[in-house]
Design an enzyme around this catalytic site. Structure first.
Site, PDB file in Angstrom:
ATOM      1  N   CYS A 109      55.305 -44.134 -15.476  1.00 50.09           N
ATOM      2  CA  CYS A 109      55.006 -43.569 -14.169  1.00 50.09           C
ATOM      3  C   CYS A 109      56.225 -42.894 -13.529  1.00 50.09           C
ATOM      4  O   CYS A 109      56.790 -41.985 -14.097  1.00 50.09           O
ATOM      5  CB  CYS A 109      54.421 -44.676 -13.294  1.00 50.09           C
ATOM      6  SG  CYS A 109      53.511 -44.139 -11.836  1.00 50.09           S
ATOM      7  N   GLU A 160      49.496 -46.509 -18.132  1.00 47.68           N
ATOM      8  CA  GLU A 160      50.326 -47.547 -17.519  1.00 47.68           C
ATOM      9  C   GLU A 160      49.469 -48.731 -17.065  1.00 47.68           C
ATOM     10  O   GLU A 160      48.397 -48.557 -16.476  1.00 47.68           O
ATOM     11  CB  GLU A 160      51.062 -46.968 -16.310  1.00 47.68           C
ATOM     12  CG  GLU A 160      52.000 -47.981 -15.656  1.00 47.68           C
ATOM     13  CD  GLU A 160      52.557 -47.510 -14.327  1.00 47.68           C
ATOM     14  OE1 GLU A 160      53.727 -47.804 -14.057  1.00 47.68           O
ATOM     15  OE2 GLU A 160      51.824 -46.862 -13.550  1.00 47.68           O
ATOM     16  N   LYS A 174      59.393 -51.713 -16.704  1.00 43.67           N
ATOM     17  CA  LYS A 174      59.648 -50.670 -15.699  1.00 43.67           C
ATOM     18  C   LYS A 174      60.844 -51.061 -14.834  1.00 43.67           C
ATOM     19  O   LYS A 174      60.882 -52.155 -14.256  1.00 43.67           O
ATOM     20  CB  LYS A 174      58.406 -50.466 -14.847  1.00 43.67           C
ATOM     21  CG  LYS A 174      58.465 -49.271 -13.903  1.00 43.67           C
ATOM     22  CD  LYS A 174      57.118 -49.081 -13.235  1.00 43.67           C
ATOM     23  CE  LYS A 174      57.096 -47.835 -12.358  1.00 43.67           C
ATOM     24  NZ  LYS A 174      55.749 -47.604 -11.771  1.00 43.67           N
TER      25      LYS A 174
END
Length: 331
Positions: free
Chosen positions: A184, A59, A150
């Site tokens: 994540c 990430e 994200k």
């Protein structure tokens, strides 16, 4: 770069069920976009030499995860110190539209290898001055097939990143497998996972900034839930990876342990057992051959998007429109 392979596993016999994958646990050239991309390309070349048809990176690898947020009182509003760090971070962000990933795309095409790459995206369609934690999928022809921003930054990340949207909640075919990926803590979000399961995902890519505490339990849980192979790809960050000219360097080093991120990359089988156990505190390329037959075996008694789903009772609606401030209707 150390290469790690499982002691046991499928034989290296190319057929329609088998896929060789690489999981690259590397540190960035911190806050240096081009140098980090160059380092990633070196690992793409290495993975290709190992026969990999897919390589994944952690990430926010390019140009790095904002580790300083937890170490420098980052929540202090309108603070000159935080503005200075953020300005550098933004300047080193990845702008896809200007071709920042062109060399990576060329490496994918040259080596016939697909890539999941974590970037800090400086998105021109959102004005060009906000960073999004994006997971980019580049196919083995060098084409960018999806950019997943994200959905919601975690805790202190909200001080540096914007919130994304559902546009990139997409899967991709590679050989017998259907790939999907999340950033994540998105991997903890049941509905985000369900959006990928519904599209036939059977090889899940979870990318992390690094940390055994993030990957050890969840990777096996998701493998058992999805009856899929699950990759946890982490970054690595040591004190020595901080550049000498980084703003607030002394404060960052004083408040940090030896590792800001200790890795934890691993691969779980569709039954939840380890194919490669978590690797910590070193840069490494994990290489494994996976077998789609094992997915089919585990789906015999549980297929959560198929015979074990009840869309007449519970059903997910996913908005995959790219979000923006304005829609322009020109003549």
């Amino acid at each position: 770069m150390k290469v790690i392979k499982p002691q046991v596993g499928p034989k290296n016999v190319p057929d329609q069920d088998h896929l060789i994958i690489g999981v690259c646990q590397m540190a960035p050239i911190f806050l240096n976009r081009q140098a980090t991309l160059d380092k990633a390309i070196d690992q793409i070349e290495l993975a290709a030499k190992e026969g990999c048809e897919l390589i994944t990176f952690g990430e926010a690898l390019v140009p790095g995860y904002p580790f300083w947020l937890a170490l420098t009182d980052a929540a202090r509003f309108n603070d000159d110190k935080q503005k200075a760090i953020h300005s550098l971070y933004l300047e080193q962000g990845v702008t896809i539209e200007r071709g920042d990933l062109a060399d990576v795309q060329a490496a994918a095409k040259r080596n016939k290898i697909a890539i999941y790459l974590g970037i800090m995206e400086r998105a021109l369609d959102r004005g060009g001055h906000t960073l999004y934690c994006s997971l980019v999928y580049i196919d083995n022809q060098g084409q960018i097939a999806s950019v997943h921003r994200k959905l919601h930054p975690t805790y202190e990340e909200r001080l540096a990143w914007g919130s994304g949207d559902g546009h990139g909640l997409r899967t991709h075919s590679l050989g017998a497998f259907t790939l999907g990926g999340l950033n994540c803590f998105e991997n903890w979000m049941p509905l985000s996972r369900a959006a990928l399961y519904a599209q036939g995902e059977n090889l899940h890519i979870g990318v992390w900034p690094g940390g055994l505490h993030n990957t050890y339990d969840l990777t096996q849980v998701l493998a058992k839930e999805g009856r899929s192979y699950v990759v946890a790809c982490s970054g690595l960050m040591r004190k020595s990876d901080c550049p000498a000219d980084m703003p607030s360097l002394e404060e960052i080093l004083d408040n940090s342990g030896e590792f800001m991120a200790n890795g934890g990359s691993c691969i779980a089988n569709p039954d939840g057992t380890w194919l490669i156990e978590p690797v910590i505190e070193e840069e490494a390329l994990l290489v494994a051959e996976i077998d789609h037959a094992k997915v089919r075996q585990e789906r015999q008694n549980f297929d959560l998007a198929g015979h074990y789903s009840r869309p007449d009772v519970t059903r997910l609606v996913v908005n995959r429109q790219r979000q923006g401030l304005a829609t322009f209707e020109d003549e």
